[in-house]
Design a protein around this motif. Structure first.
Motif: not given
Length: 296
Positions: A4, A7, A161, A164, A201
């Motif tokens: 997490n 990325r 993505h 997260d 995220r």
């Protein structure tokens, strides 16, 4: 470092934009994680392909069309053998008129004009001047920052993505950032105002890790980047300061404001009115002290 956290930093790692400590941590994670290593290798392969892409020279007919489009002048049509320079007047191309090639037979400036090279030079200088003019009229720091926001938002949407930590509960999203950032971002659920919290995220923006809160407005995603008002990213923006609180980039609406000691930037493909509504609702919630009253 886990997936997490790693990325969002893979792009910056591939571009060698990370500070040495972060670059080392990301590389250590890549070495130990098959999924992130595969994604990192794909990024490097894409960059190699772009660098190896063939260069296509502009067709010869393009130069001819540019030359033909230029208005005729006495300087352009006069032959060097029949046209004498005015007495005691030095033309700015005089240094070219006096130059000769290795065989002594190369013409002067008027020969260059006849061959169209000066026309191409004029076009090139005009393009350069236009580029400088556009750069001067763009806010020096805000325009690149806005472009970086668009790239971050689009990259997140395309990568799959974009979130997260998936949760509509602010008490789940807010603690998730603990230990992943050196600050605690305010997190508010604004579903009652039409902006439902979907999660959050980490991302990498202006050379630092920042929190991104993800909201849903009707069928549109709104990414809200939040970082302290005294951070490096905020300092960069204060150098020249944006001319307007709402801007547009490549079909996306962007808005920024300051509240709760934080700098906020929001981006969406919805109309700018959506960001104005989000800003109003968020400021009202922060002024109401929801985090204090709810124990967040």
């Amino acid at each position: 470092m886990d997936c997490n956290e790693a990325r969002p930093l893979l792009d910056a790692s591939a571009d060698r934009e990370l500070p040495a400590p972060d670059a080392l941590r990301v590389q250590q994670h890549i070495d130990s994680c098959d999924a992130c290593r595969s994604e990192s290798e794909s990024l490097h392969a894409l960059k190699r392909s772009l660098r190896a892409a063939p260069y296509h020279r502009a067709p010869e007919g393009l130069r001819a069309r540019i030359v033909e489009s230029l208005p005729p002048t006495g300087e352009a049509v006069a032959a060097p053998e029949t046209r004498q320079p005015p007495p005691r007047k030095r033309h700015w191309l005089g240094w070219l008129d006096g130059w000769r090639g290795p065989q002594g037979g190369f013409g002067g400036a008027s020969r260059l004009i006849g061959q169209g090279w000066l026309a191409a030079l004029v076009v090139a200088l005009g393009a350069a001047a236009a580029g400088v003019t556009l750069s001067l009229h763009r806010p020096a720091d805000v325009a690149p920052f806005s472009d970086e926001l668009v790239e971050s938002h689009v990259r997140a949407q395309l990568s799959g993505h974009d979130i997260d930590v998936i949760s509509t509960d602010r008490h789940t999203v807010k603690p998730w950032f603990n230990g992943r950032l050196d600050y605690s971002p305010p997190v508010e659920d604004l579903a009652a105002n039409g902006f439902a919290l979907e999660g959050g995220r980490l991302d990498y923006l202006a050379h630092q890790r920042v929190a991104v809160l993800v909201y849903r407005y009707r069928k549109h995603v709104i990414d809200v980047y939040v970082f302290p008002g005294n951070s490096a990213a905020a300092a960069e923006l204060r150098v020249n300061g944006p001319a307007a609180p709402t801007v547009s980039r490549e079909g996306y609406s962007l808005a920024h404001w300051n509240a709760g000691g934080m700098t906020w930037w929001a981006i969406t493909d919805a109309a700018p009115d959506a960001l104005s509504g989000l800003e109003t609702a968020l400021k009202a919630r922060l002024q109401g002290g929801s985090e204090r009253t709810e124990g967040g």
